[in-house]
Design a protein around this motif. Structure first.
Motif, short mmCIF file in Angstrom:
data_model
loop_
_atom_site.label_atom_id
_atom_site.label_comp_id
_atom_site.label_asym_id
_atom_site.label_seq_id
_atom_site.Cartn_x
_atom_site.Cartn_y
_atom_site.Cartn_z
N LYS B 121 0.84 -1.19 0.00
CA LYS B 121 0.00 0.00 0.00
C LYS B 121 0.88 1.25 0.00
CE LYS B 121 -4.00 1.77 2.49
NZ LYS B 121 -4.76 1.66 3.74
N ARG B 123 3.87 1.49 -1.15
CA ARG B 123 4.49 1.63 -2.46
C ARG B 123 3.52 2.24 -3.46
NH1 ARG B 123 7.23 -3.32 -1.45
NH2 ARG B 123 5.55 -4.48 -2.41
N ALA B 124 2.26 1.80 -3.39
CA ALA B 124 1.26 2.33 -4.33
C ALA B 124 1.10 3.83 -4.12
CB ALA B 124 -0.06 1.61 -4.15
N ARG B 128 1.96 6.76 -6.86
CA ARG B 128 0.99 7.78 -7.26
C ARG B 128 1.60 9.18 -7.12
NH1 ARG B 128 -4.84 7.88 -7.01
NH2 ARG B 128 -4.76 5.82 -6.08
N ALA B 161 2.35 -1.82 -8.22
CA ALA B 161 1.62 -0.68 -7.69
C ALA B 161 0.65 -0.13 -8.74
CB ALA B 161 2.60 0.40 -7.24
N ALA B 164 -2.30 -2.39 -9.03
CA ALA B 164 -3.19 -2.20 -7.88
C ALA B 164 -3.99 -0.92 -8.04
CB ALA B 164 -2.38 -2.16 -6.59
N MET B 165 -3.32 0.16 -8.51
CA MET B 165 -4.01 1.43 -8.70
C MET B 165 -5.08 1.31 -9.78
SD MET B 165 -0.67 3.86 -8.41
CE MET B 165 -1.25 5.20 -9.45
#
Lengths: 279, 268
Positions: B121, B123-124, B128, B161, B164-165
Motif C-alpha cells: 500500500k 508503495r502504491a 501515485r 503498484a 493495484a491502482m
C-alpha cells in the motif's frame, strides 16, 4: 473457478523472468490463489526460469515455456525448455540437488524443493528439460504430482522475433482479463511507453475481453504481444471476422489520437492492433 | 589440510582461530557425537550467509527481513543437528529446505498479514505521488523506468503498484474524484516530501561517481557493510581477511569518499 490455465511462450532471456512473474500474478488473481501462496510459487517459478535462462541453451537464447493450471486441490506449474537438458535419471524425484549434474545444483533446486509440495524433473519428448512443480491450494495436502495437461503445439513465435514476443494461451477468458493487462504493462514499460500511454493501451486491449467477441465454446484465448521498436503489436483471437471489424472500429473510436496504426488481418481469425508509443 | 583430534575435553580456550581450521565433517562429528558447542557455533557462523541470502530472497520487502533471519537461523540449527555428513551430500542443499520451511511457517503466521499488504500500500501511494511529481516536473507522463529510478524501487514493484491502482480506479470509477481546490493542500504536502527525496538521489549520484575511484574490493566491502548490512566479522569471514583489516579498509574507503565528494557537495 474450477480449472484455469495459462501457457506462455517467450525467450529465455533473463529480463523475461519478471514477465513470467507478471503472468503468474495475473493467473493468481483470476484463479483466486491467496497472496502468501503466490509468494512461494513466484519464488519457485523464478528459480526454475532463472535456471533455464542461465543454463538451458549453454548461455545462448532459446524458447521457454511456462504452463500453469489449477485443479480443486492444487496448482500445477511446469517450466520447460528445448535446450541441452539435464544429466539426470529420467523422471527422477531428486531428494537432494547432488543427485543432479547440471545447472540446477546451485541454490535454485534446493529452494524449489523447499517451496513446492512435490517436484519432478524430466526430459520431455522433443528434448530439453521440464521442471514440474505442485503447490497445494490452501491447507490441503495434494501430495501427488498431477498429470501434466495434454497439449501441445507451439504457440507460434515468428522466427527472428523470439526476443520481442510473448505468446499466450489462456482459459477461460477470465484468466486473460487478468493476465493480458499485466503482460502488456510489462512489455510496454520495457519499450519505454509512458504510464499514461500504457493505460490507454490497456483500455483498448480490454475491449475484446469485455464486449465482443463471444469466445468459442472452448473459451480459449490466444494472444501475442510483440515489441516492435516502440510499436506494440497485440494479436488476439480466435474470433469471427465480424468481431474483428467491430473491435477495430471500437478501438479507433476509443483512442483516435494514437491508433492511426490499427490494422486488422481479415485473412485470419485474429484481431491485430498496432499501438505506437507516441502520437 | 590440518586434522585435529575430536577431543571433547579440549579446553574451550582453543577458540575460533584454532577451530576454524577444522573441516566441516569434523565439525559435524564434534558437535553431534561429542557435544562440542564451539563446533556448532562455527558451523552456524559459516552458514549464516546462506540464511541471510535466503531471507533476502524470501522477504519481498525489508520489513520482515530481520525476523526471517531469526527464524531462518533456528532452521539452520535444526539442520546442523540432523545432517549426516557420511552420506556425502553437501550440507547447504540439505539445509535450504529446512531453513525455508521455518521462514514459510513464520511468514504465513505473522509476516504476511502484518507487513506485506502495508508495504504494498505504501508503495502504491509513493508511485501515485511520483507520477504526479514527475509529470509536473518534466511536463509529460513518466515511464515505469523513470518511476523506478526516482523512487529507488524495483521495476516490478512499480508495475505491481500500477496494477493495484488500476484495479482500484476501475472499482471506484463512480466515486467522486477529488476536486482541484480540494487536492491543493495534499499535493503541496506531497511535493515537500518528494523534494527531500530528490536531494537524496542527487547526493547518491555524487557518491556513485566517487565510488568509481575505489578498488572493486573496497566497493564490495562498502556494499556488504552498508547495503547488505553485514557485520564486520561477517564480511571478514566472507572475504577471508581479518575483522581488523575490514575495519581499516572501511575507514580508509570512507575517508577517500569524503575527500572525493567534499568539493562536489559544496558545489551543490
Amino acid at each position: 473457478m474450477s480449472s484455469a490455465r495459462v501457457r506462455v511462450e517467450l525467450s529465455n532471456r533473463a529480463e523475461n523472468v519478471p514477465m513470467v512473474r507478471q503472468v503468474l500474478g495475473g493467473f493468481a488473481a483470476a484463479a483466486g490463489i491467496p497472496q502468501a501462496d503466490l509468494h512461494d510459487m513466484s519464488l519457485a517459478l523464478s528459480e526454475a526460469c532463472n535456471n533455464a535462462s542461465l543454463h538451458a541453451y549453454g548461455g545462448a537464447e532459446g524458447p521457454l515455456e511456462v504452463e500453469l493450471h489449477t485443479s480443486p486441490a492444487a496448482v500445477f506449474a511446469r517450466v520447460r525448455d528445448w535446450g541441452v537438458g539435464l544429466t539426470l535419471p529420467i523422471d527422477s524425484t531428486p531428494e537432494f540437488p547432488a543427485d543432479v549434474e547440471g545447472g540446477l545444483a546451485g541454490l535454485g533446486l534446493p529452494m524449489i524443493l523447499g517451496l513446492a509440495d512435490s517436484v519432478r524433473l524430466s526430459t520431455p519428448d522433443g528434448g530439453g528439460t521440464a521442471v514440474e512443480m505442485v503447490f497445494p491450494r490452501g491447507a490441503r495436502d495434494c501430495g501427488q504430482l498431477a498429470s501434466p495437461p495434454g497439449h501441445t503445439e507451439p504457440l507460434g513465435i515468428v522466427p527472428g522475433q523470439l526476443a520481442s514476443t510473448v505468446a499466450l494461451e489462456m482459459t477461460p477468458p477470465g484468466v486473460a482479463k487478468e493476465v493480458l493487462p499485466r503482460v502488456l504493462r510489462g512489455v510496454a514499460s520495457r519499450a519505454h511507453f509512458s504510464v499514461t500511454r500504457v493505460e490507454e493501451v490497456l483500455r483498448i486491449a480490454a475491449l475484446p475481453l469485455t464486449d465482443a467477441p463471444h469466445w468459442a465454446e472452448s473459451g480459449r484465448v490466444q494472444a501475442r504481444v510483440v515489441d516492435d521498436t516502440g510499436v506494440l503489436e497485440l494479436s488476439i483471437g480466435p474470433m469471427s471476422a465480424e468481431d474483428v471489424l467491430e473491435l477495430e472500429t471500437a478501438a479507433r473510436r476509443l483512442a483516435p489520437g494514437f491508433i492511426g496504426t490499427v490494422r486488422s488481418a481479415p485473412a485470419t481469425d485474429q484481431l491485430v492492433l498496432r499501438l505506437s508509443r507516441s502520437a | 589440510m590440518h586434522t585435529s583430534t575430536l577431543d571433547c575435553d579440549a579446553p574451550h580456550t582453543v577458540g575460533l582461530i584454532e577451530a576454524s581450521r577444522r573441516q566441516p565433517d569434523e565439525l559435524f562429528l564434534a558437535w553431534q557425537r561429542h557435544g562440542d558447542v564451539l563446533a556448532r557455533e562455527e558451523l552456524m557462523e559459516r552458514h549464516m550467509p546462506l540464511v541471510r541470502k535466503l531471507a533476502r530472497r524470501y522477504a519481498r520487502s525489508s520489513e520482515p527481513f530481520e525476523d526471517l533471519l531469526q527464524v531462518g537461523s533456528l532452521g539452520l540449527l535444526n539442520a546442523i543437528d540432523r545432517f549426516d555428513p557420511s552420506r556425502g551430500r553437501p550440507f547447504g542443499a540439505f539445509a535450504v529446505p529446512t531453513i525455508l520451511g521455518e521462514m514459510r511457517r513464520y511468514f504465513r503466521d505473522a509476516g504476511w498479514a502484518l507487513h506485506v499488504p502495508r508495504a504494498a500500500k505504501e508503495r502504491a501511494l509513493a508511485v501515485r505521488g511520483a507520477v504526479e511529481h514527475l509529470q509536473a516536473e518534466q511536463g509529460r507522463s513518466p515511464t515505469v523506468n523513470q518511476l523506478a529510478q526516482f523512487l529507488e524501487f524495483d521495476v516490478e514493484d512499480v508495475l505491481e503498484a500500477l496494477t493495484a491502482m488500476a484495479a482500484y480506479e476501475t472499482t471506484s470509477l463512480d466515486a467522486p474524484r477529488t476536486t482541484v481546490d480540494g487536492a491543493g493542500a495534499s499535493y503541496a504536502e506531497t511535493m515537500g516530501g518528494e523534494d527531500e527525496r530528490y536531494e537524496l538521489i542527487e547526493s547518491d549520484v555524487v557518491v556513485c561517481a566517487a565510488l568509481t575511484h575505489l578498488s572493486p574490493r573496497e566497493r564490495r566491502i562498502l556494499r556488504m557493510r552498508y547495503v547488505e548490512d553485514l557485520t564486520q566479522s561477517a564480511i571478514a569471514a566472507e572475504i577471508g581477511i581479518s575483522q581488523m583489516q575490514v575495519s581499516r579498509l572501511l575507514r580508509r574507503s570512507l575517508d577517500r569518499l569524503r575527500d572525493l565528494t567534499q568539493s562536489e557537495f559544496e558545489a551543490l
